[in-house]
Design a protein around this motif. Structure first.
Motif, PDB file in Angstrom:
ATOM      1  N   LEU A 178       0.807  -1.220   0.000  1.00  0.00           N
ATOM      2  CA  LEU A 178       0.000   0.000   0.000  1.00  0.00           C
ATOM      3  C   LEU A 178       0.837   1.265   0.000  1.00  0.00           C
ATOM      4  CD1 LEU A 178      -2.829  -1.074   2.475  1.00  0.00           C
ATOM      5  CD2 LEU A 178      -2.779  -1.229  -0.009  1.00  0.00           C
ATOM      6  N   ASP A 179       2.119   1.168  -0.317  1.00  0.00           N
ATOM      7  CA  ASP A 179       2.935   2.368  -0.470  1.00  0.00           C
ATOM      8  C   ASP A 179       2.547   3.069  -1.766  1.00  0.00           C
ATOM      9  OD1 ASP A 179       4.244   1.647   1.832  1.00  0.00           O
ATOM     10  OD2 ASP A 179       5.805   0.527   0.753  1.00  0.00           O
ATOM     11  N   GLY A 180       2.712   4.365  -1.820  1.00  0.00           N
ATOM     12  CA  GLY A 180       2.387   5.108  -3.024  1.00  0.00           C
ATOM     13  C   GLY A 180       1.026   5.760  -2.913  1.00  0.00           C
ATOM     14  N   ASP A 181       0.586   6.384  -4.025  1.00  0.00           N
ATOM     15  CA  ASP A 181      -0.653   7.157  -3.990  1.00  0.00           C
ATOM     16  C   ASP A 181      -1.791   6.478  -4.734  1.00  0.00           C
ATOM     17  OD1 ASP A 181       0.345   7.383  -6.510  1.00  0.00           O
ATOM     18  OD2 ASP A 181       0.137   9.563  -6.667  1.00  0.00           O
ATOM     19  N   GLU A 182      -1.681   5.174  -5.046  1.00  0.00           N
ATOM     20  CA  GLU A 182      -2.780   4.497  -5.727  1.00  0.00           C
ATOM     21  C   GLU A 182      -4.004   4.382  -4.806  1.00  0.00           C
ATOM     22  OE1 GLU A 182       0.929   2.148  -7.226  1.00  0.00           O
ATOM     23  OE2 GLU A 182       0.166   2.848  -5.281  1.00  0.00           O
ATOM     24  N   ARG A 183      -5.169   4.418  -5.454  1.00  0.00           N
ATOM     25  CA  ARG A 183      -6.409   4.145  -4.735  1.00  0.00           C
ATOM     26  C   ARG A 183      -6.542   2.632  -4.578  1.00  0.00           C
ATOM     27  NH1 ARG A 183      -6.373   8.897  -2.751  1.00  0.00           N
ATOM     28  NH2 ARG A 183      -6.724  10.571  -4.261  1.00  0.00           N
ATOM     29  N   LEU A 184      -7.224   2.196  -3.528  1.00  0.00           N
ATOM     30  CA  LEU A 184      -7.327   0.764  -3.251  1.00  0.00           C
ATOM     31  C   LEU A 184      -8.722   0.255  -3.574  1.00  0.00           C
ATOM     32  CD1 LEU A 184      -6.137  -1.871  -2.133  1.00  0.00           C
ATOM     33  CD2 LEU A 184      -6.950  -1.164   0.137  1.00  0.00           C
ATOM     34  N   LEU A 185      -8.782  -0.725  -4.462  1.00  0.00           N
ATOM     35  CA  LEU A 185     -10.003  -1.468  -4.749  1.00  0.00           C
ATOM     36  C   LEU A 185      -9.917  -2.793  -4.000  1.00  0.00           C
ATOM     37  CD1 LEU A 185     -12.651  -1.791  -6.410  1.00  0.00           C
ATOM     38  CD2 LEU A 185     -11.261  -2.867  -8.200  1.00  0.00           C
ATOM     39  N   LEU A 186     -10.995  -3.164  -3.318  1.00  0.00           N
ATOM     40  CA  LEU A 186     -10.991  -4.353  -2.471  1.00  0.00           C
ATOM     41  C   LEU A 186     -12.071  -5.322  -2.943  1.00  0.00           C
ATOM     42  CD1 LEU A 186      -9.826  -5.613   0.217  1.00  0.00           C
ATOM     43  CD2 LEU A 186     -11.718  -4.469   1.399  1.00  0.00           C
ATOM     44  N   ARG A 255     -14.198  -5.688   8.903  1.00  0.00           N
ATOM     45  CA  ARG A 255     -13.545  -4.681   9.740  1.00  0.00           C
ATOM     46  C   ARG A 255     -12.406  -3.961   9.012  1.00  0.00           C
ATOM     47  NH1 ARG A 255     -11.128  -6.172  14.534  1.00  0.00           N
ATOM     48  NH2 ARG A 255     -11.845  -4.225  15.494  1.00  0.00           N
ATOM     49  N   ILE A 256     -11.904  -4.560   7.906  1.00  0.00           N
ATOM     50  CA  ILE A 256     -10.812  -3.902   7.171  1.00  0.00           C
ATOM     51  C   ILE A 256     -11.333  -3.124   5.963  1.00  0.00           C
ATOM     52  CG2 ILE A 256      -9.140  -5.644   7.903  1.00  0.00           C
ATOM     53  CD1 ILE A 256      -9.326  -6.808   5.060  1.00  0.00           C
ATOM     54  N   ILE A 257     -12.641  -3.083   5.753  1.00  0.00           N
ATOM     55  CA  ILE A 257     -13.188  -2.366   4.601  1.00  0.00           C
ATOM     56  C   ILE A 257     -12.808  -0.886   4.592  1.00  0.00           C
ATOM     57  CG2 ILE A 257     -15.389  -1.554   3.625  1.00  0.00           C
ATOM     58  CD1 ILE A 257     -16.493  -4.348   4.016  1.00  0.00           C
ATOM     59  N   PRO A 258     -12.705  -0.180   5.732  1.00  0.00           N
ATOM     60  CA  PRO A 258     -12.304   1.233   5.673  1.00  0.00           C
ATOM     61  C   PRO A 258     -10.946   1.469   5.016  1.00  0.00           C
ATOM     62  CG  PRO A 258     -13.298   0.763   7.796  1.00  0.00           C
ATOM     63  CD  PRO A 258     -13.137  -0.552   7.105  1.00  0.00           C
ATOM     64  N   ALA A 259     -10.131   0.424   4.852  1.00  0.00           N
ATOM     65  CA  ALA A 259      -8.853   0.598   4.153  1.00  0.00           C
ATOM     66  C   ALA A 259      -9.061   0.905   2.684  1.00  0.00           C
ATOM     67  CB  ALA A 259      -7.999  -0.662   4.302  1.00  0.00           C
ATOM     68  N   ALA A 260     -10.219   0.567   2.139  1.00  0.00           N
ATOM     69  CA  ALA A 260     -10.451   0.653   0.697  1.00  0.00           C
ATOM     70  C   ALA A 260     -11.063   1.989   0.307  1.00  0.00           C
ATOM     71  CB  ALA A 260     -11.355  -0.486   0.254  1.00  0.00           C
ATOM     72  N   ASP A 261     -10.851   2.345  -0.953  1.00  0.00           N
ATOM     73  CA  ASP A 261     -11.527   3.489  -1.556  1.00  0.00           C
ATOM     74  C   ASP A 261     -12.762   3.044  -2.330  1.00  0.00           C
ATOM     75  OD1 ASP A 261      -9.532   5.758  -0.986  1.00  0.00           O
ATOM     76  OD2 ASP A 261      -8.258   4.202  -1.846  1.00  0.00           O
TER      77      ASP A 261
END
Length: 719
Positions: A178-186, A255-261
């Motif tokens: 998760l380093d960098g500025d990419e958005r995260l799709l989960l 519970r880890i969904i807030p990590a995603a965009d």
């Protein structure tokens, strides 16, 4: 609290997918169910049951007809030994095994439908052989074609999700870069091809997905063992392997969904799965966390996320198997304001989603209702008014009041005794008890029928829940508790029908008692033999035919139906139950709410009562009852004709008579009434003949009434 409902769960797979998480989340929050599990495949689900202390047995079962039939036969033997109250078949494969076993043993079977797999012939077949169906989305209720389908939705998770920083740290710990500025799709799903994870990977290779990365959360699935390798190879071929990470299975992954965009639910028809996503647990969890969803449509999930609604969409609907459209959605969601607006909309769209406790209560209600044991595992707190009509009861009324007073457990409980004009000291006895105990009230209605007396008692009652008792019946010590518990279900029936255990003292009375069904037969009346026996040898217990000695009803429903009115016949309860059902009120059998009574005595009185009861049934018979009468008349006519004209067929005719007598004889044997056995054939024959003659008279009267009405209509109004 009454005893929990004994449930055998049939789990088709050992993996932990949406259907399994739905089941586990509900079992975790209810104490109404005493569960044991039959697993048809091994896997991590076994450890989840073990951790919860839920007994399980593993029976490996393939998909062939032979394998399914073999397990159904094995399960039938297990059900006979365990005698559960109900079966919960958690999916299509489970129902294919459980439904035949349930029919062979008479155990009710409830089928939980989680997706649109096998919609068509198999779904329609299961709808005819299961006692109830549970759908986890409204669309599944319609697709089930089941006449008794109930919604038990995917619950909103209880507890608190991780913060965004903590959730991203947890994903990083599991290998996500998760380093960098990419958005995260989960994505959160089992790794099977129809879940559409490959479409998410392909979208990353298109311009709209260039600044996004993908984290895939979920376990491998034995049904598709090479899927992870296929997805990894696809990411390499498209040049996005550095932006695709596999995090494996994560306990409580919501519970880890807030990590995603954004969260993707991209189920597609590829010939291996249901074709469209119906469960929607991940989508609901994402919206509850304010994370926008990209989902394929049409279907229940797309309707929830972005379908017709006054509220703005909580995400974006895309066609199935369309990576380019997924990339377009990712491009739109690259804007922080768009993501925030859709996140807020998702929260509004899921604000009314019930939590685990409510969903577990609905599950328990559906299972207990199918078992004929509504209220199982509950302690009711609703105040009740017990209405009793009396006429010349003498000292017996003292014993009845004592039995009922012991069961009044809530502060506003009361007993309303309606005296119909006793000429002995019944009214004075009740008045004396009322002067000592304010919970007893006397209402005098001289000259009224039993039905009109009950109506008067309902009008005088102070509580909304009315429970009717009969002065000739002896309620079991927990009778009122069972009725009260059944009325405490989250969505209770408006009319609750108890059961009556007819017993007798002396050989003749015991023989007469064998005509009446045992309460246990109410809960075990679903097997093929039970259905055939009711068709050929006459009905046993009818859900819409309550006796006045054991029924409960809300006061508004009683008034809506019009009460029992001035009718005074043995079938008055039948009429009331049928009227309640026609008016749209739900009727439920409470097989645990028992009263005892003796049959009418002596035998001539019982014959006259059977004659009147048969006449009432003939006057009010519906299509199903008429069909049964025609079938029985044909069977009896053939048997009698064979016995009279064909000596060679007399042994066969005697065998038919023996089968006909097997039910009452079996009841006498189960009760240990050995002295009554020689009297069973003549007594049952006399009472059955009286009821048949009464039915014919009632049916003839019905025909005359219809004919006179038609004649009056043709003649027109009197000038």
């Amino acid at each position: 609290m009454s005893r929990p409902l004994r449930v055998t769960v049939v789990a088709p797979y050992g993996v932990i997918g949406g259907a399994e998480l739905w089941l586990l989340s509900l079992l975790d929050v209810t104490d109404r169910l005493d569960v044991n599990v039959v697993m048809l495949a091994d896997g991590p689900l076994r450890d989840e049951f073990a951790a919860r202390g839920i007994p399980y047995v593993l029976r490996h079962t393939g998909r062939s007809v032979r394998a399914l039939a073999g397990t159904a036969s094995w399960l039938a033997r297990r059900l006979r030994a365990d005698a559960p109250d109900v079966i919960l078949a958690n999916g299509v494969k489970a129902a294919t095994v459980a439904a035949p076993a349930a029919r062979l043993t008479g155990v009710p079977c409830v089928w939980a439908k989680h997706d649109h797999s096998y919609d068509g012939f198999l779904t329609r077949a299961l709808a005819t052989v299961t006692d109830a169906c549970i759908g986890t989305e409204p669309g599944l209720i319609t697709a089930s074609h089941h006449p008794r389908a109930a919604l038990v939705p995917v619950p909103a998770p209880s507890g608190t999700a991780l913060s965004r920083a903590a959730a991203r740290a947890e994903l990083s710990r599991r290998g996500a870069r998760l380093d960098g500025d990419e958005r995260l799709l989960l994505t959160i799903s089992r790794l099977v091809s129809y879940k559409g994870v490959d479409d998410a990977i392909a979208a990353l290779a298109l311009p709209g997905g260039a600044r996004w990365r993908l984290a895939v959360v979920g376990p491998a699935d034995p049904s598709d063992p090479g899927e992870r390798e296929r997805l990894t190879a696809l990411a390499g071929q498209l040049g996005v392997a550095d932006r695709v990470d596999f995090a494996g299975w994560v306990q409580d992954a919501w519970r880890i969904i807030p990590a995603a965009d954004s969260v993707a639910v991209l189920t597609k028809p590829d010939g291996t799965g249901p074709g469209q996503e119906a469960f929607g647990g991940t989508a609901i969890e994402a919206m509850l966390n304010g994370v926008p969803v990209i989902t394929t449509g049409p279907g229940s999930v797309a309707d929830r996320v972005a379908g017709p609604s006054a509220a703005p969409p909580g995400g974006i609907e895309v066609p199935a198997a369309a990576p380019a459209r997924v990339a377009d959605a990712l491009f739109r969601l690259s804007d922080a304001d768009t993501r925030a607006a859709m996140g807020r909309a998702g929260l509004r769209r899921t604000a009314d989603n019930p939590g685990p406790a409510r969903c577990a209560a609905l599950l328990a209600q559906t299972l207990s209702g199918a078992a004929g044991l509504p209220g199982a595992g509950l302690t009711g707190t609703t105040p009740v008014s017990v209405v009793v009509t009396v006429l010349d009861e003498g000292p017996r009324v003292d014993g009845l009041l004592e039995l009922l007073l012991r069961q009044l457990a809530v502060g506003d409980d009361e007993i309303v005794v309606v005296d119909r004009g006793s000429v002995d000291r019944t009214a004075q006895r009740v008045a004396a008890r009322a002067s000592l105990d304010a919970r007893v009230r006397l209402v005098t209605c001289p000259g009224t029928s039993a039905g009109a007396g009950q109506d008067a008692g309902v009008r005088a009652a102070a509580n909304l829940l009315i429970v009717c008792a009969d002065s000739e019946c002896v309620p079991a010590p927990d009778w009122l508790d069972r009725m009260r518990a059944a009325a405490s279900e989250p969505e209770p029936a408006e009319l609750l029908v108890g059961v009556c255990r007819v017993t007798g003292h002396g050989a003749l009375a015991q023989a007469m008692a064998t005509v009446y069904p045992l309460p246990e037969e109410v809960r075990r009346a679903r097997g093929p033999w039970s259905r055939a026996r009711r068709l050929i040898f006459g009905p046993g217990f009818g859900a819409t035919g309550p006796a006045g000695g054991s029924l409960a009803c809300t006061s508004p429903a009683w008034q809506d139906v019009g009460g029992l009115r001035e009718q005074n016949s043995p079938g008055v309860g039948v009429l009331f139950g049928q009227a309640a059902a026609r008016a749209g009120h739900r009727v439920a059998v409470v097989g645990s709410a028992e009263v005892d009574r003796e049959p009418p005595a002596p035998l001539p009185v019982a014959v006259r009562a059977a004659l009147r009861h048969g006449e009432e049934l003939g006057l009010r018979a519906d299509g199903g009852q008429l069909t049964g009468v025609v079938v029985r008349a044909a069977v009896y006519g053939v048997v009698l004709g064979a016995a009279l004209t064909r000596p060679r067929l007399r042994p066969a005719a005697a065998g038919v008579v023996g089968v006909w007598l097997s039910t009452p004889v079996g009841r006498a044997v189960r009760r240990g009434n050995w002295a009554a056995l020689p009297l069973v054939p003549p007594v049952v024959g006399a009472l059955s003949a009286a009821r048949a003659v009464g039915f014919a008279r009632g049916l003839a009267g019905r025909v005359r009434t219809v004919r006179h009405t038609a004649d009056d209509t043709r003649r027109g109004p009197i000038p």
